[in-house]
Design a protein around this motif. Structure first.
Motif, PDB file in Angstrom:
ATOM      1  N   ASN A 277       5.695  13.160  -2.025  1.00  0.00           N
ATOM      2  CA  ASN A 277       4.685  13.699  -1.551  1.00  0.00           C
ATOM      3  C   ASN A 277       4.549  15.015  -1.091  1.00  0.00           C
ATOM      4  OD1 ASN A 277       2.583  11.401  -1.878  1.00  0.00           O
ATOM      5  ND2 ASN A 277       3.990  10.760  -1.170  1.00  0.00           N
ATOM      6  N   PRO A 278       5.438  15.690  -2.275  1.00  0.00           N
ATOM      7  CA  PRO A 278       5.656  16.929  -1.199  1.00  0.00           C
ATOM      8  C   PRO A 278       4.329  18.040  -0.477  1.00  0.00           C
ATOM      9  CG  PRO A 278       5.489  17.283  -3.691  1.00  0.00           C
ATOM     10  CD  PRO A 278       5.546  15.758  -3.458  1.00  0.00           C
TER      11      PRO A 278
ATOM     12  N   ARG B  67       0.939  -1.388   0.125  1.00  0.00           N
ATOM     13  CA  ARG B  67      -0.261   0.580   0.281  1.00  0.00           C
ATOM     14  C   ARG B  67       0.868   1.629  -0.400  1.00  0.00           C
ATOM     15  NH1 ARG B  67      -2.931   0.807   5.222  1.00  0.00           N
ATOM     16  NH2 ARG B  67      -0.523   2.150   5.108  1.00  0.00           N
ATOM     17  N   ASP B  68       1.945   1.415   0.666  1.00  0.00           N
ATOM     18  CA  ASP B  68       3.193   2.298   0.507  1.00  0.00           C
ATOM     19  C   ASP B  68       3.162   2.807  -0.785  1.00  0.00           C
ATOM     20  OD1 ASP B  68       2.641   3.382   3.120  1.00  0.00           O
ATOM     21  OD2 ASP B  68       4.572   2.091   3.657  1.00  0.00           O
ATOM     22  N   ILE B  69       3.459   1.458  -1.328  1.00  0.00           N
ATOM     23  CA  ILE B  69       4.478   1.574  -2.508  1.00  0.00           C
ATOM     24  C   ILE B  69       3.058   2.211  -3.517  1.00  0.00           C
ATOM     25  CG2 ILE B  69       5.195   0.539  -5.130  1.00  0.00           C
ATOM     26  CD1 ILE B  69       5.950  -1.387  -3.380  1.00  0.00           C
ATOM     27  N   TRP B  70       1.568   2.125  -3.395  1.00  0.00           N
ATOM     28  CA  TRP B  70       0.639   2.651  -4.245  1.00  0.00           C
ATOM     29  C   TRP B  70       0.387   3.511  -3.832  1.00  0.00           C
ATOM     30  CZ3 TRP B  70       0.829  -0.950  -7.635  1.00  0.00           C
ATOM     31  CH2 TRP B  70       1.174  -1.938  -7.645  1.00  0.00           C
ATOM     32  N   MET B  71       0.576   4.684  -2.539  1.00  0.00           N
ATOM     33  CA  MET B  71       0.575   5.431  -2.658  1.00  0.00           C
ATOM     34  C   MET B  71       1.645   6.625  -2.867  1.00  0.00           C
ATOM     35  SD  MET B  71      -0.413   4.754   1.357  1.00  0.00           S
ATOM     36  CE  MET B  71      -1.303   6.718   2.510  1.00  0.00           C
ATOM     37  N   ASP B  72       2.972   6.371  -2.593  1.00  0.00           N
ATOM     38  CA  ASP B  72       3.877   7.226  -3.280  1.00  0.00           C
ATOM     39  C   ASP B  72       3.714   6.929  -5.052  1.00  0.00           C
ATOM     40  OD1 ASP B  72       5.278   7.507  -0.688  1.00  0.00           O
ATOM     41  OD2 ASP B  72       6.734   6.163  -1.584  1.00  0.00           O
TER      42      ASP B  72
ATOM     43  N   ARG C  86      -5.743   4.404  -7.097  1.00  0.00           N
ATOM     44  CA  ARG C  86      -4.822   3.978  -6.334  1.00  0.00           C
ATOM     45  C   ARG C  86      -6.254   3.177  -5.145  1.00  0.00           C
ATOM     46  NH1 ARG C  86      -2.702   8.612  -3.443  1.00  0.00           N
ATOM     47  NH2 ARG C  86      -4.009   8.764  -2.535  1.00  0.00           N
ATOM     48  N   LEU C  87      -6.998   3.118  -5.331  1.00  0.00           N
ATOM     49  CA  LEU C  87      -8.242   2.309  -4.424  1.00  0.00           C
ATOM     50  C   LEU C  87      -8.588   1.000  -5.524  1.00  0.00           C
ATOM     51  CD1 LEU C  87     -10.238   2.534  -2.240  1.00  0.00           C
ATOM     52  CD2 LEU C  87     -12.103   2.892  -4.149  1.00  0.00           C
ATOM     53  N   VAL C  88      -8.632   1.009  -6.910  1.00  0.00           N
ATOM     54  CA  VAL C  88      -8.779  -0.113  -7.504  1.00  0.00           C
ATOM     55  C   VAL C  88      -7.690  -1.415  -7.155  1.00  0.00           C
ATOM     56  CG1 VAL C  88      -8.634  -0.999  -9.467  1.00  0.00           C
ATOM     57  CG2 VAL C  88     -10.347   0.656  -9.350  1.00  0.00           C
ATOM     58  N   LEU C  89      -6.334  -0.515  -7.210  1.00  0.00           N
ATOM     59  CA  LEU C  89      -4.607  -1.026  -6.486  1.00  0.00           C
ATOM     60  C   LEU C  89      -5.846  -1.712  -5.268  1.00  0.00           C
ATOM     61  CD1 LEU C  89      -2.423   0.827  -8.819  1.00  0.00           C
ATOM     62  CD2 LEU C  89      -3.050  -1.146  -9.238  1.00  0.00           C
ATOM     63  N   HIS C  90      -5.611  -1.153  -4.664  1.00  0.00           N
ATOM     64  CA  HIS C  90      -6.028  -1.543  -2.812  1.00  0.00           C
ATOM     65  C   HIS C  90      -6.157  -2.595  -3.019  1.00  0.00           C
ATOM     66  CE1 HIS C  90      -4.115   2.084  -0.344  1.00  0.00           C
ATOM     67  NE2 HIS C  90      -3.618   1.993  -1.205  1.00  0.00           N
TER      68      HIS C  90
END
Lengths: 114, 234
Positions: free
Chosen positions: B161-162, A76-81, A89-93
Motif C-alpha cells: 500500500n505505497p 480484514r487486514d489480509i483483505w486490505m493488503d 473487498r467489500l464482498v469479502l468483508h
C-alpha cells in the motif's frame, strides 16, 4: 466520481487495541486451561466436571468471542493488503463477518449445550 | 589485484523489452574500499550503467540500492564484506526509471503528507524558540534520517500500500515533529495518522530497523505514536 486516494477512516487505534486486548484474553485462557488439564482427572469425566462449572463456560465463551474479534481484525487486514478492487473487498468483508457470526452462534450452542 | 564478480540489474525502458541481470568483473584496487568506489569504476568501464550518487559519505541518501538482497547505501557498504557474485538491484517496490535508479515520487509524497516542519502559530520571540536539553534529547535518533528510502522500500506493508501507508521513513519523521516541544499541532498530527492504513499497516516486522544505514529505529518511533494515541483515547 474522480479516482482519488482516500484515507482517514479513524478506526485504526480501536482495532489495534482490540487485537491486543483479545490476544491477552486468549493467552490467559490458554494458560488457565493448561493448568486445569494438569490437575484434573483425565478422560471424559474430567472434561465433564470442568465444563459443569458455569464460570468455565463463561470464560470459554468470552475467549471464543475474543478469538472471533481477533480473527476479524486479522482477516480484514489480509483483505486490505492483498485485495485492491473495493467491490471485491467489500464482498469479502461481508462474507468474513457472516462466517464469524455463524461461528459465534454455533459456539454458544456448543458451550452451553443448547 | 583481486578480481570481483558483480551481477547488476539493467533496464532501460526506451530500449529493453524487459529487465535483465548483467555480469561484470572488476579489478579491486587498494583504493576501492566502498561499494560506491567500485560502481564508479564500473561506470568508467560501461557508461550506460546508471545509478544515483552525490556526497559519497552517507549524508545525501542518493545511492540506496538492494545489495545482495538487503537494502543499503553503496557508499557505506564495505566491498570486503560482500559475497560474490555481488547482486545489485534497485530499491524494491518503486517504479524503475533506469537500471538502479527508482522513481521516489510516492516515497516523498508520503513524507510530505505528515507535514515535515514545525508548526507554531505563537508570535516568534526576538531570537529563537528555545528547548530544554531534555526536550531536545527526545529528537535524537529521529532527526538524523537522510530519506534514502532503504527502510520504506524494505517494508512489505509499504510494498502492498505505497499510496496509503506512510511507511517507516515518513512515520519516523512524523514522530520527530510530534515529539518536538516547539510544535503546536500534536493532536492534528495524531488525527492525520489515526487510520487503519496510514499508521496501522505497520505490523512490527522491523525490516526498517534491520536495514537503516544510519542505525535509526522507526519501529520504536511508530510504537511511541501508538502510545500517544492510546494516552489520548483512554
Amino acid at each position: 466520481m474522480v479516482n482519488r486516494i482516500v484515507v482517514g477512516a479513524h478506526y485504526g487505534l480501536r482495532d489495534w487495541l482490540v487485537q491486543r486486548a483479545t490476544a491477552v484474553i486468549m493467552l490467559a485462557y490458554t494458560l488457565a486451561l493448561v493448568l486445569f488439564l494438569l490437575v484434573m482427572p483425565s478422560g471424559f469425566a474430567g472434561w465433564k466436571a470442568l465444563f459443569a462449572c458455569s464460570w468455565v463456560r463463561l470464560l470459554t465463551q468470552v475467549t471464543l468471542l475474543a478469538l472471533l474479534l481477533h480473527a476479524w481484525v486479522g482477516v480484514r487486514d489480509i483483505w486490505m493488503d492483498y485485495v485492491k478492487p473495493v467491490g471485491v473487498r467489500l464482498v469479502l468483508h461481508v462474507l468474513t463477518i457472516l462466517w464469524l457470526v455463524s461461528c459465534f452462534i454455533y459456539s454458544v450452542k456448543v458451550v452451553w449445550g443448547l | 589485484m583481486k578480481k570481483m564478480r558483480f551481477s547488476i540489474y539493467r533496464y532501460n525502458p526506451e530500449t529493453d523489452a524487459k529487465p535483465y541481470m548483467q555480469d561484470y568483473e572488476v579489478e579491486i584496487g587498494p583504493k576501492d574500499i566502498k561499494l560506491l568506489d567500485v560502481l564508479t569504476k564500473l561506470k568508467a568501464m560501461d557508461d550506460t550503467l546508471s545509478f544515483r550518487r552525490s556526497c559519497r559519505e552517507g549524508i545525501c541518501g542518493s545511492d540506496g540500492m538492494n545489495i545482495n538482497g538487503k537494502n543499503g547505501l553503496a557508499c557505506l557498504t564495505d566491498v570486503a564484506s560482500l559475497s560474490e557474485p555481488v547482486a545489485l538491484r534497485p530499491l524494491p517496490g518503486l517504479p524503475i526509471v533506469r537500471d538502479l535508479i527508482v522513481d521516489m515520487t510516492q516515497f516523498f509524497k508520503q513524507y510530505h503528507s505528515i507535514k515535515p516542519y514545525v508548526v507554531n502559530n505563537t508570535p516568534a520571540p526576538e531570537r529563537e524558540r528555545l528547548q530544554s536539553p531534555e526536550d531536545r534529547k527526545e529528537l535524537d535518533g529521529l532527526y538524523e534520517c537522510i530519506l534514502c528510502a532503504c527502510c520504506s522500500t524494505s517494508c512489505p506493508s509499504f510494498w502492498w500500500n505505497p499510496d496509503k501507508f506512510v511507511g517507516p521513513a515518513g512515520l519516523l519523521a512524523a514522530y520527530r515533529f510530534i515529539a518536538d516541544t516547539r510544535d503546536e499541532i500534536t493532536s492534528e498530527r495524531l488525527d492525520n495518522l489515526e487510520d487503519p492504513y496510514r499508521l496501522f499497516r505497520c505490523h512490527t516486522i522491523m525490516n526498517c530497523v534491520d536495514v537503516c544505514p544510519k542505525h535509526l529505529n522507526p519501529t520504536r518511533a511508530i510504537g511511541k505514536i501508538k502510545d500517544l494515541m492510546v494516552k489520548r483515547a483512554v
